[in-house]
Write a protein that holds these residues in place. Structure first.
Motif, short mmCIF file in Angstrom:
data_model
loop_
_atom_site.label_atom_id
_atom_site.label_comp_id
_atom_site.label_asym_id
_atom_site.label_seq_id
_atom_site.Cartn_x
_atom_site.Cartn_y
_atom_site.Cartn_z
N ILE A 36 1.49 4.07 -6.65
CA ILE A 36 0.40 3.27 -6.58
C ILE A 36 0.20 1.93 -7.68
O ILE A 36 1.01 2.41 -8.62
N SER A 37 -0.34 0.80 -7.34
CA SER A 37 -0.36 -0.10 -8.27
C SER A 37 -1.64 0.06 -9.04
O SER A 37 -2.39 1.04 -8.98
N GLU A 38 -1.53 -0.89 -10.10
CA GLU A 38 -2.78 -0.67 -11.17
C GLU A 38 -4.12 -1.06 -10.55
O GLU A 38 -5.08 -0.36 -10.86
N ILE A 39 -3.90 -2.05 -9.61
CA ILE A 39 -5.16 -2.35 -8.62
C ILE A 39 -5.61 -1.14 -8.10
O ILE A 39 -6.83 -0.80 -8.01
N GLU A 40 -4.68 -0.50 -7.20
CA GLU A 40 -5.09 0.70 -6.49
C GLU A 40 -5.45 1.84 -7.31
O GLU A 40 -6.35 2.73 -6.98
N LYS A 41 -4.92 1.80 -8.48
CA LYS A 41 -5.42 2.85 -9.47
C LYS A 41 -6.97 2.86 -9.89
O LYS A 41 -7.71 3.87 -9.95
N ASN A 42 -7.16 1.58 -10.23
CA ASN A 42 -8.44 1.18 -10.78
C ASN A 42 -9.66 0.97 -9.95
O ASN A 42 -11.06 1.08 -10.09
N ASN A 43 -9.05 0.61 -8.44
CA ASN A 43 -10.28 0.48 -7.39
C ASN A 43 -10.39 1.86 -6.77
O ASN A 43 -11.08 1.78 -5.62
N GLN A 74 -5.66 13.48 -12.70
CA GLN A 74 -4.48 13.82 -12.98
C GLN A 74 -3.38 13.25 -12.07
O GLN A 74 -2.43 12.58 -12.21
N ALA A 75 -3.85 13.32 -10.59
CA ALA A 75 -3.10 12.63 -9.58
C ALA A 75 -2.89 11.13 -9.65
O ALA A 75 -1.91 10.68 -9.51
N ASN A 76 -4.18 10.59 -10.20
CA ASN A 76 -4.25 9.26 -10.01
C ASN A 76 -3.23 8.52 -11.17
O ASN A 76 -2.49 7.78 -10.90
N LYS A 77 -3.13 9.16 -12.35
CA LYS A 77 -2.43 8.80 -13.65
C LYS A 77 -1.02 8.97 -13.21
O LYS A 77 -0.19 8.11 -13.36
N MET A 78 -0.52 10.17 -12.61
CA MET A 78 0.77 10.63 -12.29
C MET A 78 1.47 9.61 -11.13
O MET A 78 2.40 9.09 -11.40
N LEU A 79 0.57 9.44 -10.05
CA LEU A 79 1.10 8.23 -9.33
C LEU A 79 1.21 7.02 -9.57
O LEU A 79 2.14 6.31 -9.28
N PHE A 80 0.51 6.54 -10.63
CA PHE A 80 0.54 5.23 -11.20
C PHE A 80 1.80 5.07 -12.10
O PHE A 80 2.63 4.37 -12.11
N GLU A 81 1.93 6.33 -12.87
CA GLU A 81 3.10 6.10 -13.97
C GLU A 81 4.47 6.19 -13.18
O GLU A 81 5.39 5.73 -13.80
N LYS A 82 4.51 6.87 -12.07
CA LYS A 82 5.70 6.91 -11.13
C LYS A 82 5.97 5.78 -10.21
O LYS A 82 6.93 5.61 -9.39
N GLY A 83 5.00 4.83 -10.26
CA GLY A 83 4.99 3.66 -9.44
C GLY A 83 4.89 3.73 -8.24
O GLY A 83 4.97 2.82 -7.16
N MET A 86 0.85 -1.16 -0.02
CA MET A 86 0.01 -0.04 0.08
C MET A 86 0.76 1.23 0.16
O MET A 86 1.93 1.14 0.56
N ALA A 87 0.45 2.33 -0.84
CA ALA A 87 1.31 3.42 -0.91
C ALA A 87 1.36 4.23 0.39
O ALA A 87 0.29 4.15 1.13
N ASN A 88 2.44 4.94 0.59
CA ASN A 88 2.41 5.73 1.85
C ASN A 88 2.09 7.24 1.58
O ASN A 88 2.34 7.86 0.55
N ILE A 89 1.19 7.68 2.63
CA ILE A 89 0.61 8.98 2.39
C ILE A 89 1.50 10.09 2.36
O ILE A 89 1.52 11.02 1.18
N GLU A 90 2.68 10.10 3.08
CA GLU A 90 3.63 10.92 2.88
C GLU A 90 4.30 11.09 1.51
O GLU A 90 4.65 11.95 0.78
N GLU A 91 4.64 9.83 0.90
CA GLU A 91 5.23 9.81 -0.38
C GLU A 91 4.36 10.17 -1.34
O GLU A 91 4.76 10.96 -2.46
N ILE A 92 3.04 9.98 -1.06
CA ILE A 92 1.89 10.80 -2.40
C ILE A 92 1.88 12.05 -2.23
O ILE A 92 1.95 12.68 -3.24
N THR A 93 1.90 12.42 -0.97
CA THR A 93 1.91 13.99 -0.99
C THR A 93 3.12 14.85 -1.52
O THR A 93 3.16 15.68 -2.16
N ARG A 94 4.36 13.93 -1.13
CA ARG A 94 5.53 14.55 -1.72
C ARG A 94 5.72 14.40 -3.32
O ARG A 94 6.27 15.60 -3.88
N LYS A 95 5.27 13.41 -3.63
CA LYS A 95 5.27 13.50 -5.31
C LYS A 95 4.38 14.51 -6.20
O LYS A 95 4.48 15.03 -6.90
N ILE A 96 2.93 14.61 -5.19
CA ILE A 96 2.33 15.56 -5.75
C ILE A 96 2.80 16.88 -5.67
O ILE A 96 2.69 17.75 -6.43
#
Length: 221
Positions: A38-45, A27-36, A1-11
């Motif tokens: 979040i997973s594809e499952i997390e992106k789609n769910n 936009q955020a969903n696509k960017m986080l998936f492309e940078k690895g 599971m992705a870390n909230i701090e890492e998500i915030t930093r990337k955004i």
């Protein structure tokens, strides 16, 4: 599971890179998936949407009007204002240089009765004008440095405590490697996880293209 701090930093980094106020959920969903991040499952769910709805990312807001849209802002509320201020400062510097240059040209068309005192004053004036002329080519490099510091802060444990070199020292930390392309090797003092002030070394490549400023290969050690 992705870390909230890492998500915030990337955004935060993506907002600075694109010079935007916010990213939409898509936009955020696509960017986080492309940078690895979040997973594809997390992106789609709808993993990111769930974080927003549960208010795990506090600097995100949902619009009131229909269709409702999530907007994710930077965790650093001042970064947009700081970047705009830096550009305005650079513009004022260039304007001042042009004004000094025009004054110098007008001065050449006048006849002077020169005394020793006037020569001394003239030399001082020319030295000041020369300083502005020489510094004109560096205004973009200082702007590049100052924008890069916003990227550096995102990587610090306590960004609000960050202290960078002064204007005269930071010039020595910038190398021009092409037209509006700069390599920066510098330092920053900030609080670590134990509350003590420590010095970190950082480096990056900055490309200035008008209002677009790209920071690449950032390393903070």
């Amino acid at each position: 599971m992705a870390n909230i701090e890492e998500i915030t930093r990337k955004i935060d980094i993506e907002l600075i890179k694109q010079n935007k106020n916010y990213l939409t959920l898509g936009q955020a969903n696509k960017m986080l998936f492309e940078k690895g991040i979040i997973s594809e499952i997390e992106k789609n769910n709808g993993f990111l949407k769930g974080l927003l709805e549960n208010k795990n990312i506090k600097h995100a807001k949902c619009t009131e009007s229909s269709p409702r849209q999530w907007r994710i802002f930077s965790s650093n509320k001042n970064w947009k204002k700081n970047t705009t201020s830096l550009k305005q400062t650079a513009a004022r510097t260039n304007s001042e240089v042009r004004r000094k240059n025009k004054s110098k040209v007008r001065g050449k068309n006048k006849e002077w009765n020169i005394s020793g005192k006037e020569i001394t004053i003239g030399v001082i004036v020319l030295m000041i004008i020369g300083f502005f002329i020489l510094d004109n080519g560096k205004s973009d490099s200082i702007l590049a440095y100052n924008v890069a510091t916003e990227y550096v802060k995102v990587n610090l444990r306590s960004p609000s405590t960050a202290e960078f070199p002064g204007t005269f020292e930071k010039k020595d930390h910038i190398i021009s490697v092409g037209e509006n392309i700069y390599i920066i090797n510098s330092w920053v003092d900030s609080q670590n996880g134990f509350g003590a002030i420590g010095r970190s070394r950082w480096s990056c490549k900055v490309i200035v293209n008008g209002d677009q400023i790209e920071v690449e290969n950032l390393r903070v050690q």
